[in-house]
Design a protein around this motif. Sequence first.
Motif: not given
Length: 128
Positions: A1-5
């Motif tokens: 999720m960090e990448v998406r954020e």
Amino acid sequence: MEVRERLEKIMYIPRRASRTATATATAPRIGRARIAAAALAGAAAVVTVTGCAGFEYREDICGADEYPALSVGGTGAICVSSEEAPPEGFARYPQGKVPQQVDDKWDLYWSTHTLDENGKIVDVPGAN
């Protein structure tokens, strides 16, 4: 999720529109098209069922610049130019008894009647 954020912060990614939102936006156009199609189909059905009743075609006996002349002693007729007199052997129809269209009242009448050489209306011999 960090990448998406991280991607969302760097670049704007639009959310997908729901199907109901898309359908609602185009519904008026589809509705109008359906109404128009239904109206055309209804009109075609009326013409098919009635056979164009009320739009009867009637053929004129003569053209615009002509009048009909009756064969004296027979049931034949010709069209004569409005500027000319009927030829020998033909006479104008009596006033008020001139056929206008094929198979109208007077056209049918003159199929069993004619004028004699004195201009009197007589039955055609042998006509029913």
